[in-house]
Design a protein around this motif. Structure first.
Motif, PDB file in Angstrom:
ATOM      1  N   ARG A 161      59.624 -26.511  98.157  1.00  0.00           N
ATOM      2  CA  ARG A 161      59.646 -27.451  99.386  1.00  0.00           C
ATOM      3  C   ARG A 161      59.666 -28.935  99.042  1.00  0.00           C
ATOM      4  O   ARG A 161      59.021 -29.509  98.432  1.00  0.00           O
ATOM      5  CB  ARG A 161      58.290 -27.173 100.124  1.00  0.00           C
ATOM      6  CG  ARG A 161      57.992 -28.269 101.358  1.00  0.00           C
ATOM      7  CD  ARG A 161      56.538 -27.869 101.684  1.00  0.00           C
ATOM      8  NE  ARG A 161      56.363 -28.925 103.168  1.00  0.00           N
ATOM      9  CZ  ARG A 161      55.205 -28.963 103.873  1.00  0.00           C
ATOM     10  NH1 ARG A 161      54.336 -27.947 103.436  1.00  0.00           N
ATOM     11  NH2 ARG A 161      55.128 -29.622 104.726  1.00  0.00           N
ATOM     12  N   ASP A 162      60.785 -29.698  99.463  1.00  0.00           N
ATOM     13  CA  ASP A 162      61.000 -31.024  99.274  1.00  0.00           C
ATOM     14  C   ASP A 162      61.738 -31.787 100.152  1.00  0.00           C
ATOM     15  O   ASP A 162      62.171 -33.024 100.306  1.00  0.00           O
ATOM     16  CB  ASP A 162      61.345 -31.118  97.915  1.00  0.00           C
ATOM     17  CG  ASP A 162      63.026 -30.952  97.615  1.00  0.00           C
ATOM     18  OD1 ASP A 162      63.270 -30.067  98.120  1.00  0.00           O
ATOM     19  OD2 ASP A 162      63.414 -31.711  97.004  1.00  0.00           O
ATOM     20  N   GLY A 210      57.111 -24.205 103.724  1.00  0.00           N
ATOM     21  CA  GLY A 210      57.606 -25.397 103.958  1.00  0.00           C
ATOM     22  C   GLY A 210      59.336 -25.362 103.500  1.00  0.00           C
ATOM     23  O   GLY A 210      59.947 -26.140 103.987  1.00  0.00           O
ATOM     24  N   ALA A 211      59.393 -24.476 102.695  1.00  0.00           N
ATOM     25  CA  ALA A 211      60.749 -24.652 102.195  1.00  0.00           C
ATOM     26  C   ALA A 211      61.926 -23.980 103.178  1.00  0.00           C
ATOM     27  O   ALA A 211      61.338 -22.952 103.797  1.00  0.00           O
ATOM     28  CB  ALA A 211      61.117 -23.644 100.818  1.00  0.00           C
ATOM     29  N   GLN A 212      63.132 -24.525 103.066  1.00  0.00           N
ATOM     30  CA  GLN A 212      64.232 -23.851 103.686  1.00  0.00           C
ATOM     31  C   GLN A 212      65.120 -23.019 102.772  1.00  0.00           C
ATOM     32  O   GLN A 212      65.629 -23.567 101.865  1.00  0.00           O
ATOM     33  CB  GLN A 212      64.787 -24.809 104.690  1.00  0.00           C
ATOM     34  CG  GLN A 212      64.009 -25.851 105.330  1.00  0.00           C
ATOM     35  CD  GLN A 212      63.685 -25.478 106.640  1.00  0.00           C
ATOM     36  OE1 GLN A 212      64.325 -24.635 107.130  1.00  0.00           O
ATOM     37  NE2 GLN A 212      62.394 -25.865 106.924  1.00  0.00           N
ATOM     38  N   CYS A 220      53.561 -20.342 107.012  1.00  0.00           N
ATOM     39  CA  CYS A 220      53.270 -21.083 108.266  1.00  0.00           C
ATOM     40  C   CYS A 220      54.113 -22.178 108.644  1.00  0.00           C
ATOM     41  O   CYS A 220      54.136 -22.715 109.604  1.00  0.00           O
ATOM     42  CB  CYS A 220      51.998 -21.217 108.448  1.00  0.00           C
ATOM     43  SG  CYS A 220      50.810 -19.825 108.524  1.00  0.00           S
ATOM     44  N   GLN A 221      54.833 -22.496 107.495  1.00  0.00           N
ATOM     45  CA  GLN A 221      55.900 -23.471 107.715  1.00  0.00           C
ATOM     46  C   GLN A 221      57.276 -23.025 106.922  1.00  0.00           C
ATOM     47  O   GLN A 221      56.928 -22.485 105.858  1.00  0.00           O
ATOM     48  CB  GLN A 221      55.448 -25.042 107.483  1.00  0.00           C
ATOM     49  CG  GLN A 221      54.354 -25.580 108.075  1.00  0.00           C
ATOM     50  CD  GLN A 221      53.823 -27.045 107.525  1.00  0.00           C
ATOM     51  OE1 GLN A 221      54.883 -27.792 107.452  1.00  0.00           O
ATOM     52  NE2 GLN A 221      52.753 -27.011 107.073  1.00  0.00           N
ATOM     53  N   GLY A 222      58.473 -23.619 107.348  1.00  0.00           N
ATOM     54  CA  GLY A 222      59.612 -23.133 106.663  1.00  0.00           C
ATOM     55  C   GLY A 222      60.445 -22.374 107.562  1.00  0.00           C
ATOM     56  O   GLY A 222      60.059 -21.872 108.415  1.00  0.00           O
ATOM     57  N   GLU A 223      61.657 -21.979 106.681  1.00  0.00           N
ATOM     58  CA  GLU A 223      62.326 -20.799 107.437  1.00  0.00           C
ATOM     59  C   GLU A 223      63.069 -20.185 106.367  1.00  0.00           C
ATOM     60  O   GLU A 223      63.725 -20.872 105.317  1.00  0.00           O
ATOM     61  CB  GLU A 223      63.594 -21.757 108.278  1.00  0.00           C
ATOM     62  CG  GLU A 223      64.335 -20.586 108.963  1.00  0.00           C
ATOM     63  CD  GLU A 223      65.487 -21.404 109.948  1.00  0.00           C
ATOM     64  OE1 GLU A 223      65.503 -21.396 111.024  1.00  0.00           O
ATOM     65  OE2 GLU A 223      66.290 -22.154 109.117  1.00  0.00           O
ATOM     66  N   VAL A 224      63.423 -19.053 106.607  1.00  0.00           N
ATOM     67  CA  VAL A 224      64.233 -18.138 105.804  1.00  0.00           C
ATOM     68  C   VAL A 224      65.230 -17.464 106.747  1.00  0.00           C
ATOM     69  O   VAL A 224      64.992 -16.852 107.669  1.00  0.00           O
ATOM     70  CB  VAL A 224      63.581 -16.940 105.096  1.00  0.00           C
ATOM     71  CG1 VAL A 224      64.376 -15.855 104.135  1.00  0.00           C
ATOM     72  CG2 VAL A 224      62.297 -17.575 103.910  1.00  0.00           C
TER      73      VAL A 224
END
Length: 286
Positions: A95-96, A127-129, A162-166
């Motif tokens: 996540r960055d 939080g990572a995409q 709870c954050q991010g998207e796959v």
């Protein structure tokens, strides 16, 4: 399998790695040809099951993926070639950055050939995409067995996705006919994490697919029995017959449980497209 901690990627630099692998049958031997662009590399081939089956290991030297990174795979098996392709370690998506890390893959398998695409798991930090897109094209009398295992969040550190998207899309064609299409989109949220129709508190999801022949009732029963006979099954599993193949799903808390079941299913299915028993790649045993 090797999931050792890797160094963080170089900040501020987006990698556009490529790996093109072509496997050709020459006499009794399957011979690979590889072209790569950093940070992807291919280790020397192995033949633990004899010369007809080539085991190849892909190495990601950057230590993980950050936003903006793109990895492209092009795997081509010429007629009667046999190959198993895996990865040297678990993939990590950090996540960055609001841009996604992307993986795109194409697979072409000609008549009489078969490919096993068996990467180690991917760990998607909270939080990572992460976006991946794969297309598999199989000729008649060709086979493909692949799996995909994701851990959503570093749960050992208390992370929940709870954050991010796959986003993930797999499509498999056999003899010009679309056999399996699997688009998925998981947007991190408390609802997704808690819902029984979402993750149900389970950080690990896995999919195994085999396409190339119509599965018998005996095969489907045997695959289900493997899961039911696990000593301490952790999670939930499902098995579905495809028009010319088999689909297995896992949702649970353990990458080890998913891998153990998938390995046993792979070993069960191997005789249906090969005359050799499946041998565990030694890179998984480090």
């Amino acid at each position: 399998m090797n999931s050792a901690v890797a160094p963080l990627p170089t900040p501020g630099r987006a990698w556009h790695g490529q790996a093109t692998l072509t496997f050709e049958r020459r006499g009794e031997r399957t011979v690979p040809q590889a072209q790569t662009q950093a940070p992807l590399k291919v280790q020397r081939p192995f033949y633990p099951e004899g010369p007809s089956l080539c085991q190849s290991v892909l190495l990601h030297t950057a230590g993980g993926m950050v936003g903006g990174d793109r990895l492209s795979y092009d795997l081509h098996l010429k007629a009667n070639a046999h190959a198993l392709v895996t990865t040297a370690a678990a993939a990590k998506i950090y996540r960055d950055h609001p841009q996604p890390a992307q993986v795109n893959g194409t697979v072409r398998v000609e008549p009489g050939a078969w490919l096993e695409w068996l990467p180690q798991e991917a760990i998607v930090f909270e939080g990572a995409q992460y976006h991946q897109n794969w297309r598999v094209d199989l000729a008649a009398q060709a086979h493909w067995l692949g799996w995909d295992v994701l851990r959503l969040g570093r749960t050992a550190r208390g992370e929940r996705f709870c954050q991010g998207e796959v986003r993930s899309r797999f499509e498999v064609w056999h003899d010009g006919q679309l056999i399996w299409l699997d688009p998925q989109r998981l947007v991190g949220s408390k609802t997704l994490w808690q819902s029984p129709h979402g993750l149900n508190g389970c950080p690990v999801i896995g999919t195994l697919v085999w396409v190339g022949a119509v599965p018998t009732d005996e095969v489907i029963t045997a695959v289900r029995a493997i899961w039911e006979q696990q000593p301490n099954p952790q999670g939930e599993a499902g098995v579905t017959a495809l028009q010319r193949g088999l689909l297995c799903r896992y949702r649970g808390a353990s990458t080890s449980a998913a891998r153990r079941w998938f390995i046993q299913v792979w070993q069960l299915l191997r005789p249906h497209y090969s005359d050799t028993a499946a041998t565990i790649p030694r890179v998984w045993q480090r």
